[in-house]
Motif scaffolding. Structure first.
Motif, short mmCIF file in Angstrom:
data_model
loop_
_atom_site.label_atom_id
_atom_site.label_comp_id
_atom_site.label_asym_id
_atom_site.label_seq_id
_atom_site.Cartn_x
_atom_site.Cartn_y
_atom_site.Cartn_z
N UNK A 218 0.84 -1.20 0.00
CA UNK A 218 0.00 0.00 0.00
C UNK A 218 0.87 1.25 0.00
N UNK A 219 0.44 2.28 -0.73
CA UNK A 219 1.13 3.57 -0.79
C UNK A 219 2.55 3.47 -1.34
N UNK A 220 2.76 2.53 -2.26
CA UNK A 220 4.10 2.40 -2.85
C UNK A 220 4.50 3.66 -3.60
N UNK A 221 3.55 4.35 -4.24
CA UNK A 221 3.86 5.52 -5.05
C UNK A 221 3.71 6.84 -4.28
N UNK A 222 2.85 6.86 -3.31
CA UNK A 222 2.51 8.14 -2.68
C UNK A 222 2.85 8.19 -1.20
N UNK A 223 3.73 7.32 -0.76
CA UNK A 223 4.03 7.21 0.66
C UNK A 223 4.50 8.53 1.27
N UNK A 224 5.44 9.23 0.60
CA UNK A 224 6.04 10.43 1.19
C UNK A 224 5.01 11.52 1.42
N UNK A 229 1.29 14.63 4.99
CA UNK A 229 -0.05 15.13 5.26
C UNK A 229 -0.60 14.54 6.56
N UNK A 230 -0.32 13.26 6.79
CA UNK A 230 -0.80 12.62 8.01
C UNK A 230 -0.25 13.30 9.25
N UNK A 231 1.04 13.64 9.21
CA UNK A 231 1.66 14.30 10.36
C UNK A 231 0.99 15.65 10.63
N UNK A 232 0.71 16.40 9.56
CA UNK A 232 0.07 17.70 9.74
C UNK A 232 -1.38 17.55 10.22
N UNK A 233 -2.09 16.60 9.61
CA UNK A 233 -3.48 16.40 10.00
C UNK A 233 -3.59 15.98 11.47
N UNK A 234 -2.57 15.29 11.98
CA UNK A 234 -2.62 14.86 13.37
C UNK A 234 -2.56 16.06 14.33
N UNK A 235 -1.85 17.12 13.93
CA UNK A 235 -1.81 18.33 14.76
C UNK A 235 -3.20 18.95 14.82
N UNK A 343 -2.99 11.17 -4.96
CA UNK A 343 -2.54 9.78 -4.96
C UNK A 343 -3.19 9.03 -6.12
N UNK A 344 -2.56 7.96 -6.62
CA UNK A 344 -3.17 7.17 -7.70
C UNK A 344 -4.42 6.44 -7.22
N UNK A 345 -5.35 6.11 -8.13
CA UNK A 345 -6.63 5.51 -7.74
C UNK A 345 -6.50 4.27 -6.88
N UNK A 346 -5.54 3.39 -7.20
CA UNK A 346 -5.43 2.13 -6.47
C UNK A 346 -4.93 2.32 -5.03
N UNK A 348 -6.01 5.00 -3.07
CA UNK A 348 -6.87 5.98 -2.39
C UNK A 348 -7.44 5.46 -1.08
N UNK A 349 -7.84 4.19 -1.02
CA UNK A 349 -8.39 3.68 0.24
C UNK A 349 -7.31 3.68 1.32
N UNK A 350 -6.11 3.24 0.96
CA UNK A 350 -5.02 3.23 1.93
C UNK A 350 -4.66 4.66 2.35
N UNK A 351 -4.65 5.58 1.38
CA UNK A 351 -4.32 6.98 1.69
C UNK A 351 -5.37 7.59 2.61
N UNK A 352 -6.65 7.32 2.33
CA UNK A 352 -7.72 7.83 3.19
C UNK A 352 -7.58 7.28 4.60
N UNK A 353 -7.23 5.99 4.69
CA UNK A 353 -7.06 5.37 5.99
C UNK A 353 -5.87 5.94 6.73
N UNK A 354 -4.73 6.02 6.07
CA UNK A 354 -3.49 6.45 6.72
C UNK A 354 -3.56 7.92 7.12
#
Length: 416
Positions: A218-224, A229-235, A343-346, A348-354
């Protein structure tokens, strides 16, 4: 966005989009009602403000763990199956809260269940629905469909908050005690879960993502970008955790002596303002970009939140909170759309979750100190701390992502 049959709706939207918009509204109604009932119910059965904060903490902590699991497993298990499974869990959560008065029993039910004390976008359902929603419209309509998705949830949440006082209003007619009346709200929560499950059954196979190889990460292409974003959203979420709707209601109960009915009416009004403001989000994002929309509406909203803490009377505090509500939700469709667009379509679920999991985790830890603060002081320290953290998030987001624009946004802004 176009006006179709007199309604604001993307022309590319499918029947699945309408199902997901409807289920979001149903869940919003349930969450809005329970978020106001929860602190009053827990106080009525003998819990302290600190214990209320601990229950709110457990709901958000459990939501984070479950959200991570469903987001990372959705491409293997299937979105429709996961949504149906979560409805079963939602039904069991309502029954569990209605059936028990023991603190530790409710604590663990909250950890394992779906209760949402924020009446907002902290829910196990969200990453699955958000990813599925992107399969129902074209990319250019993402912000529009997310605006409708959130408007439906916010408006229904406002109605739910208004309805939270109904059990107490009917109590005398049926001879219920206060606790018995409030328990009925949790049974209604379970009934709504069953209705949502029936609607999810009608979803087509189009909401599923293309299958990924078993070896794919999951998130092989969009991990960074997702992790940043996750770190900022957590604040932002940590700040929001100090003032989730249940704790804000508790502060109003204790600071100004508001009744459940009065608080429900107030949160109905804030919910309406939040819902209506989100209609502007897509058009504003189209003009100035998603990131600018998120920041330039969020900062003044949080300044009003901090100002409310300083107000000496209920009308002044409620006025500041109403002004906050008129802007505080405009960032939500833009934020969800931004994540899905970069993020690429495949993935998106992992990105939304993470991106949602850190929000849930960060939100989870704030109610503990917030509840303790409310136990020892009636002053609005949670509002000041929460608002300050959220302003910090806005500044950092603008600094790091203002120049990072999705391809659809680059082309649309370039043509203006």
């Amino acid at each position: 966005m176009a006006i179709v049959a007199g309604r604001w709706i993307p022309q590319s939207a499918t029947a699945d989009a309408r199902v997901l918009l409807t289920t979001r509204s149903l869940r919003g109604f349930a969450d809005g009602a329970v978020s106001v009932l929860l602190p009053s119910y827990l106080i009525a059965i003998g819990f302290s403000a600190a214990q209320v904060g601990a229950i709110v903490f457990s709901t958000l902590l459990g939501s984070a763990a479950l959200t991570l699991a469903v987001g990372l497993l959705s491409h293997r298990v299937g979105r429709k199956r996961l949504l149906l499974g979560t409805c079963i869990l939602m039904c069991a959560t309502g029954i569990g809260f209605a059936a028990s008065r023991n603190f530790w029993a409710l604590f663990f039910i909250a950890v394992a269940g779906t209760l949402n004390p924020s009446a907002g976008d902290v829910s196990i359902f969200l990453p699955i629905e958000q990813a599925a929603l992107t399969e129902t419209v074209e990319a250019r309509d993402f912000t529009v469909i997310f605006a409708l998705y959130n408007v439906g949830g916010s408006f229904a949440g406002a109605l739910g908050a208004l309805a939270s006082g109904l059990p107490l209003t009917l109590a005398s007619r049926f001879g219920w005690t206060t606790v018995e009346a409030q328990r009925s709200g949790f049974f209604a929560y379970s009934a709504i879960a069953i209705l949502a499950a029936l609607l999810y059954l009608s979803l087509s196979a189009a909401v599923e993502a293309d299958p990924m190889p078993a070896s794919a990460r999951p998130l092989a292409k969009s991990r960074t970008v997702v992790l940043k974003l996750s770190a900022l959203f957590s604040i932002d979420a940590f700040g929001g955790g100090f003032v989730v709707q249940s704790l804000l209601a508790l502060w109003l109960f204790r600071r100004f002596g508001l009744s459940v009915q009065a608080a429900g009416t107030f949160f109905f009004a804030t919910g309406l303002l939040g819902a209506m403001s989100q209609f502007l989000s897509s058009s504003l994002a189209a003009r100035i970009g998603r990131i600018n929309t998120m920041v330039f509406t969020h900062v003044p909203a949080n300044l009003f939140l901090m100002l409310a803490a300083l107000m000496p009377t209920a009308p002044l505090a409620l006025g500041c909170l109403l002004l906050r509500a008129s802007m505080s939700s405009m960032d939500v469709p833009a934020r969800q759309s931004y994540v899905m667009a970069v993020v690429p379509p495949e993935e998106r679920a992992a990105a939304a979750s993470v991106t949602n999991v850190p929000r849930s985790l960060a939100s989870a830890f704030a109610p503990l100190p917030s509840g303790l603060l409310l136990d020892y002081s009636l002053f609005g320290w949670p509002l000041l701390i929460g608002g300050g953290l959220k302003v910090l998030y806005d500044v950092l987001l603008l600094m790091q992502f203002r120049a990072v624009r999705p391809s659809d946004e680059q082309s649309s802004l370039a043509s203006d």
